[in-house]
Structures are given as structure tokens and as C-alpha cells.
Scaffold this active site. Structure first.
Site, PDB file in Angstrom:
ATOM      1  N   SER A 182     -31.335 -25.203 -42.424  1.00 23.36           N
ATOM      2  CA  SER A 182     -29.811 -24.501 -42.710  1.00 23.36           C
ATOM      3  C   SER A 182     -29.236 -25.450 -43.665  1.00 23.36           C
ATOM      4  CB  SER A 182     -29.179 -24.556 -41.506  1.00 23.36           C
ATOM      5  OG  SER A 182     -28.980 -25.804 -40.774  1.00 23.36           O
ATOM      6  N   HIS A 210     -32.104 -18.314 -40.525  1.00 23.63           N
ATOM      7  CA  HIS A 210     -31.756 -18.132 -41.824  1.00 23.63           C
ATOM      8  C   HIS A 210     -33.145 -17.537 -42.323  1.00 23.63           C
ATOM      9  CE1 HIS A 210     -28.084 -20.592 -41.929  1.00 23.63           C
ATOM     10  NE2 HIS A 210     -28.620 -21.189 -41.057  1.00 23.63           N
ATOM     11  N   LYS A 240     -26.120 -14.123 -39.176  1.00 22.10           N
ATOM     12  CA  LYS A 240     -26.129 -14.430 -40.708  1.00 22.10           C
ATOM     13  C   LYS A 240     -26.695 -13.017 -41.280  1.00 22.10           C
ATOM     14  CE  LYS A 240     -26.527 -19.114 -39.090  1.00 22.10           C
ATOM     15  NZ  LYS A 240     -25.294 -19.176 -39.007  1.00 22.10           N
TER      16      LYS A 240
HETATM   17  C1  LIG Z   1     -30.604 -23.034 -37.579  1.00 24.17           C
HETATM   18  C2  LIG Z   1     -29.279 -22.396 -37.038  1.00 24.17           C
HETATM   19  N1  LIG Z   1     -29.519 -22.188 -35.639  1.00 24.17           N
HETATM   20  C3  LIG Z   1     -28.544 -21.861 -34.976  1.00 24.17           C
HETATM   21  C4  LIG Z   1     -27.425 -21.560 -35.215  1.00 24.17           C
HETATM   22  C5  LIG Z   1     -26.191 -21.010 -34.522  1.00 24.17           C
HETATM   23  O1  LIG Z   1     -26.188 -19.671 -34.688  1.00 24.17           O
HETATM   24  P1  LIG Z   1     -24.831 -18.863 -33.968  1.00 24.17           P
HETATM   25  O2  LIG Z   1     -23.833 -18.973 -35.261  1.00 24.17           O
HETATM   26  O3  LIG Z   1     -25.226 -17.335 -34.045  1.00 24.17           O
HETATM   27  O4  LIG Z   1     -24.541 -19.284 -32.920  1.00 24.17           O
HETATM   28  C6  LIG Z   1     -26.885 -21.784 -36.641  1.00 24.17           C
HETATM   29  C7  LIG Z   1     -25.817 -21.704 -37.390  1.00 24.17           C
HETATM   30  O5  LIG Z   1     -24.675 -21.620 -36.965  1.00 24.17           O
HETATM   31  C8  LIG Z   1     -28.175 -22.384 -37.474  1.00 24.17           C
HETATM   32  O6  LIG Z   1     -27.822 -22.630 -38.911  1.00 24.17           O
END
Ligand SMILES: Cc1ncc(COP(=O)(O)O)c(C=O)c1O
Length: 391
Positions: A182, A210, A240
Site C-alpha cells: 500500500s 490495492h 479502494k
Molecule cells: C493493504 C490494505 N489492507 C487493508 C486495508 C484496510 O481496508 P479498509 O480501509 O477497507 O478497512 C487497507 C487500507 O486502508 C490497505 O491498504
């Protein structure tokens, strides 16, 4: 209460001193990548709405229609009364997209990882994480009470050494990684990790937050190569490229059945609002119908990396590592003055000494705007020493 406030103030003062205090800045999203901040219209290069689907007319219409029909909230845990009729359609679409038997949707990606991992592993089990795995993979892993080890970023040989050394002393083992990192935008070596997992009877779980919607014709990183990687646990988020909110796991039927009956963040949390579920269904339908559109964010990111002379982008995320937090903050301010919103990312989100600008590209960024941004980054940020950017 005095000691509580004194504690909070001291913590905040320490964060201020090291430029690591975070604050919220009101930012209204306008059309596509445009936002309004401090009374100014700015072009955002730090939003994960890669396909701009959060504002797509048919996605918005689906959310409104479902809200009218079923109300704004789910009203309870899905196991009690919150399992409204749209869930099955969403889970079927996700499973089809990812090529698995079934899927289970959670309230968010964070909740998904905090629930899935402790449902599958516990005391006496081994969890092997890429050192740059997302915070919620770490959270879920620590909740297991098992042994948590990390391997150097994308270093399969290091992962193998750790696994070979520790596997025999543990009942089950999991390997956990982001499929698209990320904060770095690079991809995990999924085929190699899958082979490693199979050699040691470990369960590979990828977080495709992502990747879904933008890689592999929208199917995600597991499907990005010439053949799909063998990943039995494909987790991700709807927040996303899918444009809305929610998390999911795609896996075999027995695994999904187990998750639905064991994952605490599923059992003891209210289901997603019907409008959010309907929006995700509409977004997935658009992605399935338009794979060429799904490819645009990576193409835009590659235009930027070519123009500024960075390694070719593998995803819509491009980091520019600047070092210390003040340098990254100064670079972000410089871009803001020119009308570009690019947030500085600082520790502990990224390792100390690697504060950075994190650029994200969306389908609706124009080539002309990317060219202007690239010129500014090349001439005013990359062309200067960190010290001069800071001044
Ligand atoms: C790699 C990754 N996993 C999980 C999440 C968490 O997802 P959410 O925003 O739907 O809680 C994010 C981003 O926030 C992320 O970048």
C-alpha cells in the site's frame, strides 16, 4: 482525570517535536479526482478511488435505490437480522471474480483481517508476514496468540529460511502478505510464495486491497500474470477501486463456512448498509464489463514514472521516498501551492527514514495534469537536495 489529560498532552507534544503528529484537514471530494480544501479546488493524487467509481452515476443510483428499498442500515449482525438480500449477490460476484467457491463480506478490510486470521490460527501456530504487510494483517496476526515472524520485504529466500527453522515446532502455519504494497506500490512474488507455502504445508493469504479492480483485468494481483497464482485465501477491500466500503475473503466453501461461524468481527458487528452492498455490486458489474477501463490507473501511473524517471509503476501507487518527515511535509506543501494534493506519509505508517510522497493515479487523471505534476516533481523536488526542499 488530570493524569489522563497530562498523559495525552505529553504524548502529543512528543509527536509534535518529531513532526509525527497527525491532524484532520476537512476535504470535500468534488468531481472525480478533484477536491476542495481550505477553500481551494485541488487535484488529488492521494485517493484510492482508482476507478472513480465512488461517483459513477450507476453506482450512486444503485446505492440510492437499495437505500430507498431497505433503509440506511443493516439493523444487526448478519447472523441475527442484518443479512439483507443483496449480500448473496455481492458474495457470488466476488467469488466469481476471484475464481473461488465462495466469499464472505465484512464491515471493512481492517475488520476482515482482524477477524479472518484469528479464526484460522491460534496459540501453537506460526504466522509469517512480509515486514511491510499492512497494519491490519499485523493486528490480526497478533490477535491469534501464535508465533509471529516477519521476513524481509518480498524476500522469499528469507521467508523460506524462517519457515524451515520454525515450521516443525508449530501445528499450522500461515504466510501473509499484501499482494500490492500500500505504501510502495510494488507487487508480492505470489507464484514463489505459493510454491513456498505448498512445500511447507503453510496457508498463503494475500491482501489485495490495492489490486482488485485495477490489475489482471480487474480480477486483482492473483490474476495479473499469465496464469493465476495458487492463493487459497484471497482477502481484500471494497473501499479502494470498488469505490465504497467493506472487506471480503474469497476462499473454498469450508473455509468460508468456518469464517461465517467463527470470525468475531463478522459475528459481533453490524452488517454493511444495504446501499453500500448495492454500490459494490454495481461497481463490480462495471469492472467486469470494461476491463480496458480497469487498466487505466496503472497506465497513468506509468506515464508519471516515465516522465519523472522512476522505476516503472507496477500498480496505481508510486512512492517518492524523501527521508525524514519534515522533507516529505515540505514537498507536500510545495505541491499543494501548485494545486496538487499529495499527502506526506510518515512513520510509523512507513519505516523510519523513509518518509515519502505517495502518489496514486486514477482513471480520470488527464495525461496533461500528470505531465504538469511530473514536471514539478522532477524540477522542484527530485532536482533539489532534501535540505533545499525543506527550506
Ligand atoms: C493493504 C490494505 N489492507 C487493508 C486495508 C484496510 O481496508 P479498509 O480501509 O477497507 O478497512 C487497507 C487500507 O486502508 C490497505 O491498504
Amino acid at each position: 482525570m488530570d493524569s489522563l489529560d497530562a498523559f495525552a498532552r505529553a504524548k502529543l507534544a512528543a509527536l509534535d517535536r518529531s513532526n509525527l503528529r497527525r491532524s484532520l484537514v476537512e476535504t470535500a471530494r468534488l468531481d472525480g479526482p478533484w477536491v476542495q480544501r481550505d477553500g481551494r479546488r485541488m487535484l488529488s493524487f492521494c485517493c484510492n478511488d482508482y476507478l472513480n467509481l465512488s461517483i459513477h452515476p450507476s453506482v450512486v443510483a444503485a446505492a440510492l435505490e437499495a437505500t430507498r428499498q431497505y433503509g440506511v442500515g443493516a439493523g444487526g449482525s448478519r447472523l441475527v437480522t442484518g443479512n439483507h438480500p443483496l449480500y448473496a449477490a455481492l458474495e457470488q460476484r466476488l467469488a466469481r471474480l476471484k475464481g473461488t467457491d465462495d466469499a464472505c463480506v465484512f464491515g471493512s478490510g481492517y475488520l476482515a483481517n482482524a477477524g479472518i486470521i484469528p479464526s484460522l490460527a491460534g496459540k501453537g501456530d506460526l504466522l509469517l508476514l512480509d515486514e511491510l504487510a499492512h497494519a491490519c494483517i499485523w493486528t490480526g496476526s497478533h490477535l491469534t496468540g501464535g508465533t509471529v515472524l516477519s521476513f524481509r520485504h518480498n524476500d522469499v529466500a528469507h521467508a523460506e529460511r524462517l519457515l524451515a527453522g520454525a515450521r516443525a515446532g508449530h501445528r499450522h502455519a500461515m504466510i501473509l502478505t499484501d499482494s500490492v504494497f500500500s505504501m510502495d506500490g510494488d507487487l508480492a512474488p505470489l507464484h514463489e510464495l505459493a510454491a513456498l507455502a505448498e512445500r511447507h504445508d503453510a496457508w498463503l493469504m494475500t491482501d489485495d486491497a490495492h489490486g482488485i479492480g485495477v490489475l489482471g483485468d480487474g480480477r486483482g494481483a492473483v490474476h495479473a500474470g499469465d496464469r493465476p497464482a495458487r492463493v487459497p485465501l484471497q482477502m481484500g477491500t471494497l473501499s479502494k477501486a470498488i469505490g465504497g466500503y467493506g472487506g471480503y475473503l474469497c476462499a473454498s466453501r469450508p473455509v468460508i463456512d468456518l469464517i461465517r461461524t467463527r470470525a468475531r468481527t463478522f459475528i459481533y458487528a453490524t452488517g454493511l448498509p444495504p446501499g453500500t452492498v448495492a454500490a459494490a455490486i454495481a461497481a463490480l458489474d462495471l469492472i467486469a464489463a470494461q476491463p480496458a477501463y480497469a487498466a487505466l490507473p496503472v497506465r497513468k501511473a506509468r506515464l508519471f514514472t516515465t516522465l519523472v524517471g522512476l522505476p516503472e509503476a507496477a500498480s496505481p501507487i508510486v512512492p517518492l521516498i524523501l527521508g525524514e518527515a519534515p522533507t516529505a511535509l515540505a514537498a507536500s506543501r510545495l505541491l499543494a501551492e501548485a494545486g496538487f494534493l499529495v499527502s506526506a506519509i510518515r512513520p510509523p505508517t512507513v519505516p523510519a527514514g523513509t518518509a515519502r510522497l505517495r502518489f496514486t493515479f486514477t482513471a480520470r487523471h488527464t495525461d496533461e495534469a500528470i505531465t504538469r505534476l511530473a514536471e514539478l516533481v522532477r524540477d522542484r523536488i527530485m532536482g533539489r537536495s532534501a535540505r533545499r526542499v525543506h527550506q
